[in-house]
Design an enzyme around this catalytic site. Sequence first.
Site, PDB file in Angstrom:
ATOM      1  N   SER A  70      35.824  42.158  45.088  1.00 25.56           N
ATOM      2  CA  SER A  70      36.554  41.146  45.862  1.00 25.56           C
ATOM      3  C   SER A  70      36.530  41.384  47.371  1.00 25.56           C
ATOM      4  CB  SER A  70      38.008  41.058  45.390  1.00 25.56           C
ATOM      5  OG  SER A  70      38.094  40.402  44.141  1.00 25.56           O
ATOM      6  N   LYS A  73      34.578  38.892  49.306  1.00 26.53           N
ATOM      7  CA  LYS A  73      35.129  37.562  49.598  1.00 26.53           C
ATOM      8  C   LYS A  73      35.402  37.382  51.089  1.00 26.53           C
ATOM      9  CE  LYS A  73      37.452  37.344  45.076  1.00 26.53           C
ATOM     10  NZ  LYS A  73      38.757  37.397  44.376  1.00 26.53           N
ATOM     11  N   TYR A 198      27.266  34.839  42.624  1.00 25.06           N
ATOM     12  CA  TYR A 198      28.572  35.483  42.807  1.00 25.06           C
ATOM     13  C   TYR A 198      28.585  36.881  42.190  1.00 25.06           C
ATOM     14  CZ  TYR A 198      33.662  35.996  42.913  1.00 25.06           C
ATOM     15  OH  TYR A 198      34.941  36.449  43.151  1.00 25.06           O
ATOM     16  N   TYR A 250      45.764  41.417  46.531  1.00 26.56           N
ATOM     17  CA  TYR A 250      46.197  40.713  45.327  1.00 26.56           C
ATOM     18  C   TYR A 250      47.697  40.404  45.424  1.00 26.56           C
ATOM     19  CZ  TYR A 250      41.648  42.359  43.641  1.00 26.56           C
ATOM     20  OH  TYR A 250      40.320  42.631  43.515  1.00 26.56           O
ATOM     21  N   VAL A 268      38.246  45.511  42.601  1.00 26.79           N
ATOM     22  CA  VAL A 268      38.562  46.205  41.347  1.00 26.79           C
ATOM     23  C   VAL A 268      37.634  47.376  41.052  1.00 26.79           C
ATOM     24  CG1 VAL A 268      39.725  44.239  40.286  1.00 26.79           C
ATOM     25  CG2 VAL A 268      37.259  44.531  39.969  1.00 26.79           C
TER      26      VAL A 268
END
Length: 316
Positions: A70, A73, A198, A250, A268
């Site tokens: 993540s 992103k 992705y 998160y 993660v």
Amino acid sequence: MNNMGCQCRSNDELQQLVDEAKKYTSNGTVADYIPALEKANPGDLSVAIYYPDGKGYCAGDVSGKMTLQSISKVLTLALVLMEKGEDYVFSYVGKEPTGDPFNSIAKLETNKPSKPLNPMINAGALTVTHMIEGASVTERFERILHFIRELTQNPNIGFNEDVARSEYNTADLNRSLSYFLKQHHVINEDVEELIELYSKQCAIEMDSQDLARIGCVLAMNGKDLLTGRQIIPGDIARICKTFMVTCGMYNASGEFAINVGIPAKSGVSGGIMGAVPGKCGIGIYGAALDEKGNSVAGIKILEMMAKKYSLSMFNL
């Protein structure tokens, strides 16, 4: 209060923090919903600090590599904002944090129009990745890799094929999100191609020192002071750092803002990228995660660093 402002003075100083934080790795577990990530050693822990003048310090298992997951992103968001512009990007994805899990579909079903709340949840990240230009998955992925190699000044940055394959094969929830987004005209490409892109994006691999260098570019408003290049426009760097504060950790982002107080983004795999505004970048890898999906020992190191070096951007 110590006012050194991120001024670590030696690798040994950082190693003391690693030794203390490593005690907490037994409180977490490695990610198991992506089979390839299960192979990680939960005891691995490393930290690196990178300064604008090119100096840096590191400690722990610094040769260990992590996949971005993540954390990517933030970087794809910067890339599409540079290519498409703020008005275009935020007509398809929102700017608000959410209390739902990062992979939830719930808000997509209740929001009108059905656009993702922010770029840091999976639905928003898929929407952002969809915007990356190119005639093929390979060409689009090369754009991402080229950008990240610029940020790290490391031409050898690549991706972990095993992790990418594992993510692709277990991406049914992301497929569901993508089909929902396609049904509501947020995306309009082949879902399998988007999931392939992705998955590769999330599997881009680097060590904590590379991650700290990216954090430093963001900390310096998108400029690499060592080369003098403005890699990311200042306004876009500001937007990315704002999302890192409001959504980057998160559902622990609020608590993290109070306890650490810097823009940060976790993944993660156990990575955390920090950007201390105007001062330095921080890269951390600790595979053992808490229930929110953040590195247990990584957060502990950052809490200790925040106190030791007065890192919080909310300190006056």
